[in-house]
Write a protein that holds these residues in place. Structure first.
Motif, PDB file in Angstrom:
ATOM      1  N   TYR A 101      17.636 -43.135 -41.219  1.00 14.35           N
ATOM      2  CA  TYR A 101      18.672 -43.433 -41.588  1.00 14.35           C
ATOM      3  C   TYR A 101      18.669 -43.296 -42.908  1.00 14.35           C
ATOM      4  O   TYR A 101      20.478 -43.217 -43.566  1.00 14.35           O
ATOM      5  N   TYR A 104      20.323 -39.817 -42.335  1.00 17.13           N
ATOM      6  CA  TYR A 104      21.453 -40.649 -42.525  1.00 17.13           C
ATOM      7  C   TYR A 104      22.472 -40.037 -43.464  1.00 17.13           C
ATOM      8  O   TYR A 104      23.930 -38.949 -43.742  1.00 17.13           O
ATOM      9  N   LEU A 112      21.374 -39.993 -36.963  1.00 20.79           N
ATOM     10  CA  LEU A 112      21.784 -41.441 -36.791  1.00 20.79           C
ATOM     11  C   LEU A 112      21.631 -42.263 -35.162  1.00 20.79           C
ATOM     12  O   LEU A 112      21.110 -43.542 -35.477  1.00 20.79           O
ATOM     13  N   SER A 115      17.836 -42.914 -35.599  1.00 23.23           N
ATOM     14  CA  SER A 115      17.536 -44.115 -36.061  1.00 23.23           C
ATOM     15  C   SER A 115      17.731 -45.546 -35.335  1.00 23.23           C
ATOM     16  O   SER A 115      17.239 -46.137 -35.603  1.00 23.23           O
TER      17      SER A 115
END
Length: 202
Positions: A101, A104, A112, A115
């Motif tokens: 994350y 991301y 994304l 995660s």
């Protein structure tokens, strides 16, 4: 399909191989790989502390719905060792969620999906259902205070109490969307895993 790695028997179901081929043909292979990698990370979270404690499972079964680690040394270990082994499955997913994350946020949107899958898998496995990691941890904790049979009954009751509102939400979701039965599928999996409950790490 059966393989042997050192002293561990590895069983891979043909249904999983067929699903892999279908995903490849239907151009959904990327999603399949993301989910599979999250599951493998979860299982490595179990396997690493097992190896650290000087054991290794006799059998690992990889099927369409699960990866089951058969561990005959479970009853020989100390209480805290079993807690660590069970907890490190979801913990590995939570670590991956945080890591990817952050990637991301600072790098690319491509991280994304991975995660989020890890977050969902970690939370799902911490549910208080006897066949999941959360239920197994709860069962171990209760077994230190009450008899094992009573501890199992308590977790089973809690499981059904937890599944009922999820099933209701699943029907509502299916009714509103006309096609999304994912939550109902999760409830069905939880019920079946309770009926065919095992003493494995998964």
């Amino acid at each position: 399909m059966k393989l042997k790695i050192h002293n561990t028997n590895l069983h891979i179901s043909y249904t999983l191989i067929c699903l892999c081929a279908i995903c490849l043909v239907t151009n959904t292979f990327n999603g399949f790989v993301i989910c599979l990698m999250a599951v493998l990370i979860h299982e490595m979270g179990h396997l690493i502390p097992i190896a650290i404690f000087g054991d290794f499972p006799n059998t690992i079964k990889i099927s369409l719905f699960e990866i089951a680690i058969s561990d005959d040394c479970r009853n020989c270990r100390m209480f805290f060792q079993n807690i660590i082994i069970i907890f490190f499955g979801p913990f590995a997913n939570f670590i991956c969620f945080i890591t990817f994350y952050l990637l991301y946020l600072f790098c690319n949107d491509i991280f994304l999906s991975f995660s989020m899958v890890n977050l969902f898998l970690g939370i799902f496995n911490m549910l208080p259902v006897l066949s999941l990691d959360g239920g197994q941890i709860l069962h171990l904790l209760l077994s230190r205070k009450i008899e094992d049979i009573k501890a199992q009954k308590a977790v089973n009751i809690l499981t059904f109490i937890f599944i009922f509102p999820l099933a209701v939400l699943g029907f509502i979701l299916l009714f509103k969307t006309k096609y999304n039965f994912s939550l109902l599928a999760v409830c069905l999996y939880l019920i079946l895993s309770l009926i065919f409950k095992r003493d494995n790490f998964d």
